[in-house]
Structures are given as C-alpha cells and as structure tokens.
Design a protein around this motif. Structure first.
Motif, PDB file in Angstrom:
ATOM      1  N   ASP A  11       0.822  -1.208   0.000  1.00 49.17           N
ATOM      2  CA  ASP A  11       0.000   0.000   0.000  1.00 49.17           C
ATOM      3  C   ASP A  11       0.862   1.267   0.000  1.00 49.17           C
ATOM      4  O   ASP A  11       0.657   2.184   0.784  1.00 49.17           O
TER       5      ASP A  11
ATOM      6  N   CYS B 251      -2.518  -3.695  -0.668  1.00 52.08           N
ATOM      7  CA  CYS B 251      -2.383  -3.973   0.765  1.00 52.08           C
ATOM      8  C   CYS B 251      -1.989  -5.430   0.947  1.00 52.08           C
ATOM      9  O   CYS B 251      -2.282  -6.274   0.107  1.00 52.08           O
TER      10      CYS B 251
ATOM     11  N   PRO C  31      -3.038  -8.428   7.103  1.00 53.76           N
ATOM     12  CA  PRO C  31      -2.428  -7.935   8.351  1.00 53.76           C
ATOM     13  C   PRO C  31      -1.468  -8.975   8.931  1.00 53.76           C
ATOM     14  O   PRO C  31      -1.669 -10.176   8.778  1.00 53.76           O
TER      15      PRO C  31
ATOM     16  N   TYR D  22       1.286   0.693  10.963  1.00 55.25           N
ATOM     17  CA  TYR D  22       1.301   0.186   9.592  1.00 55.25           C
ATOM     18  C   TYR D  22       2.047  -1.152   9.479  1.00 55.25           C
ATOM     19  O   TYR D  22       1.699  -2.001   8.673  1.00 55.25           O
TER      20      TYR D  22
ATOM     21  N   THR E 229      -0.769  -3.469  10.366  1.00 54.91           N
ATOM     22  CA  THR E 229      -1.944  -3.413   9.475  1.00 54.91           C
ATOM     23  C   THR E 229      -1.566  -3.701   8.021  1.00 54.91           C
ATOM     24  O   THR E 229      -2.391  -4.198   7.255  1.00 54.91           O
TER      25      THR E 229
ATOM     26  N   CYS F  38      -1.362  -1.823   5.632  1.00 56.02           N
ATOM     27  CA  CYS F  38      -2.273  -1.116   4.738  1.00 56.02           C
ATOM     28  C   CYS F  38      -2.595   0.200   5.417  1.00 56.02           C
ATOM     29  O   CYS F  38      -2.650   0.262   6.649  1.00 56.02           O
TER      30      CYS F  38
ATOM     31  N   ARG G 161      -5.434   1.703   4.810  1.00 53.94           N
ATOM     32  CA  ARG G 161      -6.894   1.691   4.986  1.00 53.94           C
ATOM     33  C   ARG G 161      -7.256   0.395   5.726  1.00 53.94           C
ATOM     34  O   ARG G 161      -6.984  -0.686   5.217  1.00 53.94           O
ATOM     35  N   TYR G 162      -7.821   0.531   6.918  1.00 48.75           N
ATOM     36  CA  TYR G 162      -8.184  -0.667   7.693  1.00 48.75           C
ATOM     37  C   TYR G 162      -9.246  -0.265   8.700  1.00 48.75           C
ATOM     38  O   TYR G 162      -9.479   0.922   8.939  1.00 48.75           O
ATOM     39  N   ASN G 163      -9.919  -1.239   9.284  1.00 52.12           N
ATOM     40  CA  ASN G 163     -10.770  -0.914  10.421  1.00 52.12           C
ATOM     41  C   ASN G 163     -10.644  -1.977  11.496  1.00 52.12           C
ATOM     42  O   ASN G 163     -10.167  -3.083  11.253  1.00 52.12           O
TER      43      ASN G 163
ATOM     44  N   ASN H 247      -8.346  -5.339   6.697  1.00 54.70           N
ATOM     45  CA  ASN H 247      -8.033  -4.431   5.599  1.00 54.70           C
ATOM     46  C   ASN H 247      -8.567  -5.078   4.319  1.00 54.70           C
ATOM     47  O   ASN H 247      -9.121  -6.188   4.373  1.00 54.70           O
TER      48      ASN H 247
ATOM     49  N   ARG I 198      -8.114 -10.462   7.274  1.00 49.60           N
ATOM     50  CA  ARG I 198      -8.478 -10.128   8.648  1.00 49.60           C
ATOM     51  C   ARG I 198      -7.669 -10.980   9.611  1.00 49.60           C
ATOM     52  O   ARG I 198      -7.276 -12.104   9.300  1.00 49.60           O
TER      53      ARG I 198
END
Length: 451
Positions: A279, A309, A312, A338, A341, A343, A345-347, A396, A400
């Motif tokens: 990413d 990405c 994770p 990072y 993650t 990436c 963009r992740y949650n 991401n 997961r």
C-alpha cells in the motif's frame, strides 16, 4: 613554380586576390615550399597574406598560415598531411589594407620529401564521445617542436581547441593532446591538428568529432501486475530520444513521498521489482546506457503506481479490561501501526457475545480509537452480572486477523421489583404467611428480601 604579385596601390581595404594551386593527391609525405614578400614604403602593411588548405573541394575553412609584413623575401614550408585517397588544394589569398605596397609569392614547389623546418602529422583518427564529456584528439607528429611553436586544433564550422598537453619522445616524434571540453552536438564536426613554427606550418587531415546523446526513453514503463510487495513492469524503452546502441538497462524506483530510492540492472524487457512495502506509491523510471564514458541518459518518464495492501501481520495484542461496571465494560489493547496493518486503509471492530433470555446475543461495533497511543473502547447497554466474550478483529481489503478472546463478567446491579401479582398471603390467627416469585431480573445473587 607559380608566381603572384599584388600591387596594393589605389586599392581600398578588403579587396582580395587569389592564387590556386592544382589539386594534389599524395600517397606519401611531401612538402610545399614557397617564397613570399610583403612590403610598403610607408611602413604600414599593404595587406595580409593568408593560406588555406581546402580538402576534397569542401569548405575553405580558416587560414592555416598568415602574415602581414616582412620587408624582405622569406621562405616558408607547408607540411600537409592529407593523404590519398583524399585530395586537397592550396589557396593563397591577399587581402588589401588600403595602404600602397606589394605582396608577392614566388617559387611555389611541391617537394617529394618531408619539410625540414616543420613537423609532419600522422593520420588523425576520429573521436566519438557522449555529450557532456571531454573529447581528446591525439596529434602525433614526425619532427621536433620547441616552446616558440604554436599548436592548436582547428575546427571547420566549430570552435578551435587549445593545447592540453604535449609529450615529446625525441627530436623526431611528439604527441600533442587537445581537448574539446563538455562536448555538445554543436561541437560535432571536423577538426585538424595545426602547428605554426618559425619555418612554416604543419596541417593534418580532418578527423570527425562525433558527439552522441545518451539515450532516454520517450514513454514511461508499463504496469503488468501488482502485488503487495512486488510490481511487474514492462520497460517499454524501445523508443528513445538520443543515440544507441543500448548496452545496459536499469530500473530506478523511489517512494513518491520520502527520499528512499534504488537502482537495479535489468537484462530483459520485463522486470519484477520485489521487496516493496504494501500500500505504498512508487515512481518507476528506466535508465538507458550507450557505450563510452557518460553514456547513461537521464531517467525516462516515471510510472506512478501503488502496491496492494497485504494481509495484516497479526491480530491486536494484549486485550485487557480497564473498567467493569454493571452495564458497560471498557477494554484496551497494545497500540499498533502500519507494520501490523500492512495497509493505510483498515478498520478495527469489537465483537462480543453474551447470554440473554436464554439466547446467545452476538454484536459488533467499530472502534475509532485506533490511532491513539492508549487505545480503548467502551461497550455499553450490557446486562449486569453476565459473562461477555470479547475479541478484536483487524481488517483491511486483503484480509483479517483476530485477537485472543477475553471473557469478562459485568458487575451486579439492583434487582428489578418482585412481581406484584405473584405475592400471595395465607392468614392465620397470629401470622400472615407470604410467598412470591423471584424478580424478573435478579441482576446478581439476591441476598435479602425485606417485607
């Protein structure tokens, strides 16, 4: 022997007279010998005597020799090293000054032996360089030279070059070196070695300075496929500005933000750039090299592209309880960045489950506190005195990872009321016997009923 006499009286300045020798095509070293005279009664020069050597009926170029006053007859030699199959022509020119007097040339002879007072040059070789480099011409001569001689490299339509160095081997051989510095396409053209001695002038053949532009791709590389840590590219470098042949290709790539970059040699038309960060945006360009010093061109246009990405690395760690209340639980975990993650963009979601009314309830909610140095999240609207299983899920676009599960019991809370309709009384002479149902929600262990 040819003869030429110019009376400059009554002539205005700048008029010209010419004497042209026949074309000469020599197989071996020879010498042209002549006598000359430039004089006037007033002491002011009547004009200038110039000598040109024109090769293969090409441009006349600059004079190889000139003089403007002598007062007596003098003798000079021309050592011209323009060999067969090339031919040349010697041109004598008188340019008047406007003063009266005489300019004369006599006894011009082509001798079948070398000059005695002037060195002869050997054949001068052409030189090829890349733009921006120093082009060095080696002028080797038979004969001697002393400090009074003037040596230069004469260009045709291009600037002359000064003497850089001279190596004298003995009284019969020396090498003079001339450099055209920071050569550009404007310096490309024909040059010849020149020496002016007390007795005359030596001239070599013309050799060519070829200036090549290092190659630069016209188009950026093309993207073939993208991974999280690699990019496959097509070099797309067949169309170039500048000159070939191309002897080396390199790929230069850098992160769009930041100063990191790398260069890799490439031996095919496609290339896999590996060990990249997920990413992340990269700029990729191609460097091409032609033979010779300074043959590497500047980087071609850049391809800007982003890696995907990556899955994770792991789930969140060290999931712990900060505070337990009867209807809410606050949890915290180890901060991550990072490098976990993989990436930008992740949650992060909080998943929890508990038993309520004989059924398992499953819930999830997004935690927004992921950038904090002490991240935490509060789960609300729970039932008191209930076991809650909690885990964190990091997601991401590529995958997961979950944390370990934490089981927590909420605190006890005030029970709900005893249902009124359940209270029943049996009366006796001296007592009333009551019984009732448990509250609908006990919210813990009931320790006491008061009547």
């Amino acid at each position: 022997g040819s003869f030429m006499l110019v009376n400059t009286s009554g002539r205005f300045a700048g008029q010209k007279a010419h004497l042209l020798l026949p074309h000469l095509k020599e197989n071996d070293t020879h010498c042209i010998d002549f006598h000359y005279y430039v004089s006037s009664k007033s002491g002011s020069s009547p004009g200038t005597l110039n000598i040109y050597v024109k090769v293969n009926d090409g441009p006349i170029g600059n004079p190889i020799w000139n003089t403007s006053i002598t007062a007596t007859w003098n003798r000079a030699e021309l050592a011209i090293s323009t060999f067969w199959p090339n031919f040349y022509q010697v041109v004598f020119e008188v340019v008047t000054s406007g003063h009266p007097g005489y300019v004369a040339i006599d006894e011009v002879k082509v001798l079948g032996h070398p000059c005695t007072k002037t060195p002869h040059f050997l054949r001068l070789q052409s030189v090829e360089v890349n733009a921006g480099q120093f082009a060095t011409f080696q002028c080797t001569a038979n004969g001697g030279t002393d400090s009074g001689d003037r040596l230069w490299l004469q260009g045709i339509y291009v600037r002359d070059a000064p003497l850089k160095d001279i190596k004298v081997f003995n009284f019969r051989r020396f090498v003079a070196l001339f450099s055209v510095v920071n050569a550009t396409k404007r310096d490309a053209g024909n040059y010849r070695c020149m020496i002016r001695t007390e007795g005359g002038v030596g001239v070599s053949n013309y050799a060519e300075l070829i200036v090549k532009e290092p190659p630069v791709p016209i188009a950026p590389p093309q993207l073939s496929s993208v991974g999280a840590t690699y990019l496959w590219i097509q070099l797309n470098a067949n169309s170039i500005n500048g000159d070939g042949p191309i002897i080396q290709r390199e790929v230069e790539y850098r992160t769009s933000s930041g100063s990191w970059y790398d260069i890799q040699p490439v031996d095919s038309t496609s290339y896999k750039i590996g060990h990249l960060d997920p990413d992340t945006e990269y700029e990729i360009s191609v460097l091409l090299t032609r033979p010779g010093e300074g043959g590497t061109g500047s980087p071609g246009p850049a391809l800007r592209t982003r890696t995907k990405c990556a899955d994770p690395m792991r789930g969140p760690r060290k999931l712990e309880v900060v505070e337990i209340k009867s209807r809410q639980i606050t949890i915290c975990w180890e901060p991550f960045g990072y490098n976990v993650t993989r990436c930008h963009r992740y949650n992060l979601t909080v998943h929890y489950r508990y038993q309520a009314g004989g059924q398992e309830q499953v819930r999830e909610e997004v935690s927004w506190d992921t950038e904090s140095s002490h991240p935490q999240h509060t789960i609300t609207n729970l039932s008191p005195y209930t076991n809650v299983s909690i885990k964190l899920v990091l997601m991401n676009p590529e995958g997961r990872k979950e944390s370990q599960e934490l089981v927590v019991q909420t605190d006890e809370d005030v029970p709900s009321a005893v249902p009124l309709e359940s209270i029943q009384g049996s009366t006796f002479e001296e007592k009333i016997f009551l019984q009732w149902r448990e509250p609908a929600q006990t919210y813990g262990v009931i320790t006491l009923y008061e009547v």
